[in-house]
Design a protein around this motif. Sequence first.
Motif, PDB file in Angstrom:
ATOM      1  N   ARG A  92      58.818  61.116  59.038  1.00  0.00           N
ATOM      2  CA  ARG A  92      59.423  61.820  60.182  1.00  0.00           C
ATOM      3  C   ARG A  92      59.914  63.215  59.767  1.00  0.00           C
ATOM      4  N   ALA A  93      60.578  63.281  58.607  1.00  0.00           N
ATOM      5  CA  ALA A  93      61.059  64.590  58.125  1.00  0.00           C
ATOM      6  C   ALA A  93      59.879  65.500  57.795  1.00  0.00           C
ATOM      7  N   ASN A  94      58.828  64.930  57.200  1.00  0.00           N
ATOM      8  CA  ASN A  94      57.633  65.733  56.882  1.00  0.00           C
ATOM      9  C   ASN A  94      57.057  66.339  58.158  1.00  0.00           C
ATOM     10  N   ARG A  95      56.995  65.527  59.200  1.00  0.00           N
ATOM     11  CA  ARG A  95      56.358  65.959  60.454  1.00  0.00           C
ATOM     12  C   ARG A  95      57.269  66.895  61.264  1.00  0.00           C
ATOM     13  N   ASP A  96      58.506  66.448  61.531  1.00  0.00           N
ATOM     14  CA  ASP A  96      59.358  67.197  62.476  1.00  0.00           C
ATOM     15  C   ASP A  96      60.080  68.371  61.827  1.00  0.00           C
ATOM     16  N   LEU A  97      60.429  68.240  60.569  1.00  0.00           N
ATOM     17  CA  LEU A  97      61.159  69.326  59.904  1.00  0.00           C
ATOM     18  C   LEU A  97      60.202  70.257  59.157  1.00  0.00           C
ATOM     19  N   GLY A  98      58.948  69.818  59.005  1.00  0.00           N
ATOM     20  CA  GLY A  98      58.007  70.620  58.223  1.00  0.00           C
ATOM     21  C   GLY A  98      58.483  70.753  56.788  1.00  0.00           C
ATOM     22  N   TRP A  99      59.102  69.701  56.302  1.00  0.00           N
ATOM     23  CA  TRP A  99      59.702  69.731  54.973  1.00  0.00           C
ATOM     24  C   TRP A  99      59.124  68.596  54.131  1.00  0.00           C
ATOM     25  N   ARG A 100      58.925  68.844  52.862  1.00  0.00           N
ATOM     26  CA  ARG A 100      58.672  67.718  51.957  1.00  0.00           C
ATOM     27  C   ARG A 100      59.203  68.030  50.569  1.00  0.00           C
ATOM     28  N   ALA A 101      59.544  66.982  49.816  1.00  0.00           N
ATOM     29  CA  ALA A 101      60.084  67.167  48.472  1.00  0.00           C
ATOM     30  C   ALA A 101      58.995  67.714  47.558  1.00  0.00           C
ATOM     31  N   GLU A 102      59.366  68.666  46.715  1.00  0.00           N
ATOM     32  CA  GLU A 102      58.387  69.295  45.829  1.00  0.00           C
ATOM     33  C   GLU A 102      58.603  68.967  44.361  1.00  0.00           C
ATOM     34  N   HIS A 149      65.498  65.567  44.154  1.00  0.00           N
ATOM     35  CA  HIS A 149      66.072  66.759  43.524  1.00  0.00           C
ATOM     36  C   HIS A 149      67.001  67.461  44.514  1.00  0.00           C
ATOM     37  N   VAL A 150      68.170  67.859  44.043  1.00  0.00           N
ATOM     38  CA  VAL A 150      69.181  68.437  44.933  1.00  0.00           C
ATOM     39  C   VAL A 150      68.693  69.722  45.612  1.00  0.00           C
ATOM     40  N   THR A 151      67.787  70.449  44.968  1.00  0.00           N
ATOM     41  CA  THR A 151      67.259  71.669  45.595  1.00  0.00           C
ATOM     42  C   THR A 151      66.316  71.318  46.744  1.00  0.00           C
ATOM     43  N   ASP A 152      65.519  70.260  46.571  1.00  0.00           N
ATOM     44  CA  ASP A 152      64.703  69.779  47.691  1.00  0.00           C
ATOM     45  C   ASP A 152      65.605  69.353  48.847  1.00  0.00           C
ATOM     46  N   LEU A 153      66.658  68.633  48.509  1.00  0.00           N
ATOM     47  CA  LEU A 153      67.598  68.163  49.533  1.00  0.00           C
ATOM     48  C   LEU A 153      68.254  69.356  50.244  1.00  0.00           C
ATOM     49  N   ALA A 154      68.650  70.356  49.463  1.00  0.00           N
ATOM     50  CA  ALA A 154      69.264  71.555  50.040  1.00  0.00           C
ATOM     51  C   ALA A 154      68.310  72.207  51.044  1.00  0.00           C
ATOM     52  N   ARG A 155      67.037  72.273  50.669  1.00  0.00           N
ATOM     53  CA  ARG A 155      66.049  72.906  51.558  1.00  0.00           C
ATOM     54  C   ARG A 155      65.819  72.097  52.828  1.00  0.00           C
ATOM     55  N   ALA A 156      66.014  70.786  52.742  1.00  0.00           N
ATOM     56  CA  ALA A 156      65.890  69.957  53.952  1.00  0.00           C
ATOM     57  C   ALA A 156      66.937  70.385  54.983  1.00  0.00           C
ATOM     58  N   HIS A 157      68.116  70.823  54.527  1.00  0.00           N
ATOM     59  CA  HIS A 157      69.151  71.283  55.469  1.00  0.00           C
ATOM     60  C   HIS A 157      68.741  72.583  56.158  1.00  0.00           C
ATOM     61  N   VAL A 158      68.101  73.453  55.401  1.00  0.00           N
ATOM     62  CA  VAL A 158      67.657  74.714  56.001  1.00  0.00           C
ATOM     63  C   VAL A 158      66.581  74.420  57.052  1.00  0.00           C
ATOM     64  N   ALA A 159      65.691  73.481  56.738  1.00  0.00           N
ATOM     65  CA  ALA A 159      64.652  73.084  57.709  1.00  0.00           C
ATOM     66  C   ALA A 159      65.293  72.428  58.934  1.00  0.00           C
ATOM     67  N   ALA A 160      66.319  71.623  58.701  1.00  0.00           N
ATOM     68  CA  ALA A 160      66.995  70.942  59.817  1.00  0.00           C
ATOM     69  C   ALA A 160      67.696  71.947  60.730  1.00  0.00           C
ATOM     70  N   LEU A 161      68.175  73.013  60.148  1.00  0.00           N
ATOM     71  CA  LEU A 161      68.846  74.059  60.920  1.00  0.00           C
ATOM     72  C   LEU A 161      67.872  74.684  61.930  1.00  0.00           C
TER      73      LEU A 161
END
Length: 342
Positions: A304-314, A234-246
Amino acid sequence: MRVLVTGGAGYIGSHTLVELLGQGHEALVVDSFSNSSPQALDRVRELTNGWFESEEADIRDTDRLTAAARRFRPEAVIHFAGLKSVGESARRAVDYYDVNVAGTVSLLRAMDAADCRRIIFSSSATVYGEPQYLPFDESHRIAPTNVYGQTKAMAEQLLTDWARADEGRAALLLRYFNPVGAHASGRMGEDPRGVPENLMPFLAQVAAGRRDALRIWGDDYPTPDGTGVRDYIHVTDLARAHVAALARAQAVTGAEAYNIGTGHGVSVREMLGAFQRVVGRDLPHEIHPRRPGDVAEMRADCSRANRDLGWRAEYDVDDMVQSLWAWQSANPYGYGAPPQEG
Ligand code: UD1
């Protein structure tokens, strides 16, 4: 943070902008509008009541970009601007290298001039090419099978070398799987020009009556129902991955690659079924031979994204389809007027 967003009017850029502003970040959008609409930025303003600057410029215009960066003094850049059609990339190879690779060189020169040391890059799972194993992890070999993928792999290499060339630089490379869906409001979504190549925008146009039938490219793959399996996100999940990456980019140095998907495979038939449930009727479809260059299955290992970015798709498949349909039915021609080609 002050964030310079290249390609901020595009599909993923505009959704990311909404999430960034929602988290209190400040943004300067640089977009050439060559494959996006300024209206997307109006919708972002409407949805966020947020305030951000925008400037119409091509990323290859280093002087303009440098002036903008010196004025805005970004603490980080999120780099979306680029050409993204696999089919077109074979025919316009030099343009693809120019915009996607030389454009990234130009951006790095502007960042260096403004002493900006962090970048989040819009990369693609297409850099992996044919799967040697599934799910893909970030150590899978990089061997793209099309020009578009080559340009993304080269830009990744460039950013990696840039990050290593000086202390305190960070480059986070986000390898997107298949971004789909739209903002929950139905006010923003994907607005492809011409006939869409990708499954979801095409399916949405079939449902809206703009196209006669979905052509299913192959039902003889070694997958449970014979159709291609992808990791749709989902594009909103993807968008939030960028905020976590920041946030991550503030804490680390060097280059890091991250798969951004859900980790779940969904077939073309399953997607068609989900779409039919949402619109409440059958949608015309035909079986065709396989599309050249397609693989049976793509699926991400996102640990890796789940662990290091503290992000996961919802969001799940139903959320993807419902939001896409809300956008498509309220905006049958995207941000523009009905096209001449019909
Ligand atoms: C494609 C690109 C990829 C890009 C991504 C953007 C290729 C080889 N890869 O991925 O680099 O990042 O789009 O989202 O083109 N399908 C149909 N009928 C259609 C369209 C698609 O059956 O009209 C099927 C395909 O065979 C595939 C699945 O749907 O199994 C997804 O296709 P698509 O949306 O085009 O994405 P990818 O090919 O995975």
